[in-house]
Design a protein around this motif. Structure first.
Motif: not given
Lengths: 226, 461
Positions: A61-66, B374-376, A223-226, B125-129
């Motif tokens: 999704i465009p803009g769907g992740t950090y 947080r995770e970031h 789930a995890f915040p991508w 492991n930050r880059c993996g995100m």
């Protein structure tokens, strides 16, 4: 020439493409190892699949992740190029006619005005990706001749196809170039970085599983915040 | 020279060897020997063939060289955006080359890999995100460390660290006798102030088995006493094992997988021997990662879980505050602005961001988040063993600037760091940059704030 390229050669290309990518996907899964990867895939499969789907979905999704939000130029270039690269080969009217001729069935088609717009946008997207490679030191240091080749061969079918579509210069010449480059992409896909067509889903999904099974995705509400 | 006296492919096997290696001050001779150490290309090639499978192979192959990982790496950012610090470049130019050349590489190349693996990546492991393909360079650097270690290419302190685990089953020379003495001494020391305080050793079938970081008994035993006081106040039925109490793993930072297995199995054996309902680990990030997250895999546990539910200290604190086992005196809550360091090893690697924030909601009136959070959140600057390697002190000090700037931006003078490694990094950054901050674990803060139940109060004089 064109008859050969759209006949037997097309068959071969499609066979290599789909066959090769299927093999790559199967090999990827077979090569996973819970102890080496340190992810307990089997005992937590449903949790893992949830993470995999979530991770893949966010990145599509465009803009769907950090990541996409932080790099809008890259995201724009990426999506412009990839949306065209997926929709055009599948739903272009010309391609569907070929499909009908060869296999006797066809998929829905997109209107030519939309197809034209998508083509131009895909070429612009490819151009943006190229600009990044030259302009940004952090991308320049990574870029090799191989990366340029992959980018070039991926953009070529759009450029040649569009020139043929506009009937600029010799139509047959550009159509032949279009078919040749298009088939080159199909043939090369399983053996080059283009294998990411399928391996993106495998790798992205695997990391989604990793994060959901082991790295705490399950400890979060979602789930995890991508 | 095939093998050096100190720098070689043989892991530390005895106390004498360990002491001799420690005697080589700063690793002077060790690093000289490393320059001459032969690379066994056949063994290296075979190891890569056997262990570099699907995931890492694919990652190396399909990396699109898009550079989207660059900005995710605090080391890249803090080093003036040096392109050589782009995560994809760092891994492609080290592990990528090793795999491509099937292990046929020179000594010089291996030493270059050592520098990159231990001074340019903290395995946060930050880059993996931030990689669209889901490529985790931290995972690959962790793997590369193991590959380098197998050939004797490992920083001096890391060889000592994993040697400690091999000899003492602890990251420092704390023997079983030392440990038991410390437990008894701490219980006695604090008993007067806290009537009925105990540190029960080897109690079977307790609700909680507590494990910790060897630095606590060795250098600040009051941390153990504080844990005991808080369990005492919360009315917990708890114990510590006489053997298998050490939860950390410098072997993990060193890439000494065999030692990782030995270490974690000692803890799991204690769990199986004492059968606690669950295990709680101390305020340490890498210890949690080693024993709870990665450990089950080293030990060959197919479900990826330790033998009993095993939680981090922040999870226990959050639960104790939530259920009222520990009650905070509203008058004593932290009034000044306070911020929190998210440890990579249990936030990004175990999703525990919520627990720490829940704690803050009970104990702080003006809690301010670092950005990103947080995770970031970024690594403290000293993770993955970086804090402990003298050779890379300059690079480590530079790396601390990220955390310095994050803390300064919050305007807080107090930083809560429920991780030994982050605690150290923040202490060092204050020493290096003097920004006027204080830092603390949770335990001493909680003891100051918690309401002591009447029946546990000191009898009035």
């Amino acid at each position: 020439m064109i008859a050969f390229l759209t006949g037997p050669m097309l068959w071969v290309s499609l066979l290599v493409f789909f066959g090769g990518l299927t093999v790559r996907a199967v090999m990827y899964v077979r090569g996973l190892n819970w102890q080496l990867d340190r992810v307990a895939y089997k005992p937590h499969m449903s949790l893992g699949l949830r993470g995999a789907i979530h991770s893949i979905r966010c990145w599509l999704i465009p803009g769907g992740t950090y990541g996409w939000r932080q790099q809008p130029f890259m995201a724009t270039g990426f999506f412009l190029f990839h949306i065209g690269a997926i929709l055009l080969p599948l739903f272009l009217i010309g391609h569907q006619e070929l499909l009908k001729m060869a296999f006797g069935f066809s998929l829905p088609t997109i209107p030519s005005s939309v197809a034209d717009a998508l083509t131009v946008l895909a070429i612009i997207g490819g151009f943006m990706l190229a600009i990044r490679r030259i302009a940004l030191p952090e991308v320049r240091i990574l870029t090799t001749a191989y990366d340029w080749f992959i980018l070039g061969i991926s953009v070529a079918p759009f450029v040649t196809g569009f020139i043929a579509r506009l009937h600029l210069g010799n139509y047959d010449f550009w159509l032949t170039c279009h078919i040749l480059t298009g088939e080159a992409v199909l043939l090369l896909a399983p053996f080059t970085k283009l294998s990411h067509i399928v391996l993106f889903f495998m790798s992205r999904g695997q990391l989604g599983m990793d994060y959901n099974i082991k790295r705490g995705g399950a400890k979060r509400e979602t789930a995890f915040p991508w | 020279m095939p093998q050096g006296t100190f720098c070689n492919t043989t892991p530390i096997g005895s106390e004498e060897e360990l002491k001799a290696l420690l005697g080589d001050k700063g690793g002077a001779q060790y690093y000289e020997e490393m320059k001459e150490l032969d690379v066994d290309s056949d063994a290296l090639g075979a190891l890569l063939e056997k262990t570099c499978q699907s995931r890492i192979h694919t990652w190396l192959e399909i990396c699109a060289h898009c550079g989207m990982c660059a900005d995710s790496c605090f080391l890249y950012r803090v080093n003036d955006r040096d392109p050589k610090q782009v995560p994809a470049y760092k891994i492609q130019s080290t592990l990528g080359e090793l795999v491509k050349k099937k292990g046929k590489v020179t000594n010089e190349f291996m030493r270059h890999c050592v520098d990159v693996a231990w001074s340019q990546c903290t395995c946060c492991n930050r880059c993996g995100m931030y990689c669209p393909h889901g490529i985790d360079m931290g995972v690959m650097f962790s793997y590369l460390r193991g590959v380098l270690n197998s050939q004797g290419f490992v920083p001096w302190e890391m060889k000592i660290g994993s040697g400690m685990h091999r000899v003492y089953n602890a990251q420092m020379d704390v023997t079983t006798e030392d440990w038991i003495d410390t437990c008894e001494w701490m219980a006695e020391e604090y008993e007067e102030e806290w009537p009925g305080l105990e540190i029960p050793i080897d109690k079977e079938d307790a609700d909680i088995m507590y494990t910790l970081n060897a630095r606590e008994p060795k250098h600040y035993p009051e941390d153990l006493a504080e844990a005991a006081i808080l369990f005492h106040l919360a009315g917990e039925n708890w114990t510590v094992p006489s053997v298998g109490w050490e939860q950390t793993s410098l072997a993990m930072f060193a890439g000494d997988w065999a030692a990782c297995k030995m270490q974690v199995e000692s803890v799991y054996k204690a769990i199986e021997r004492l059968r606690p309902k669950r295990v709680i680990g101390t305020e340490c990030g890498h210890a949690h990662r080693a024993t709870v997250i990665e450990g089950p895999y080293w030990a060959g546990r197919e479900d990826g879980l330790p033998p009993a539910p095993y939680i981090h200290y922040v999870e226990w604190v959050a639960e104790a505050l939530r259920t009222g086992k520990l009650k905070i005196d509203p008058e004593k809550k932290i009034k000044e602005p306070v911020t929190l360091q998210d440890s990579c090893n249990y936030v990004r690697n175990h999703g525990l961001a919520k627990a720490t924030r829940e704690i803050m909601s009970y104990i702080a009136e003006d809690f301010r988040e670092m950005g990103p959070k947080r995770e970031h959140n970024y690594c403290c600057g000293g993770g993955g063993g970086f804090n402990g390697i003298g050779k890379y002190r300059k690079e480590r000090n530079k790396a601390l600037q990220t955390k310095r700037d994050q803390i300064l931006a919050t305007g807080c003078k107090l930083v809560i760091a429920p991780c030994h490694n982050c605690w150290d990094a923040i202490r060092d950054l204050e020493e290096e940059y003097e920004i006027g901050i204080r830092w603390s674990f949770l335990k001493p803060l909680l003891i100051k704030m918690v309401i002591v139940p009447d029946h546990l109060k000191l009898p009035e004089e």
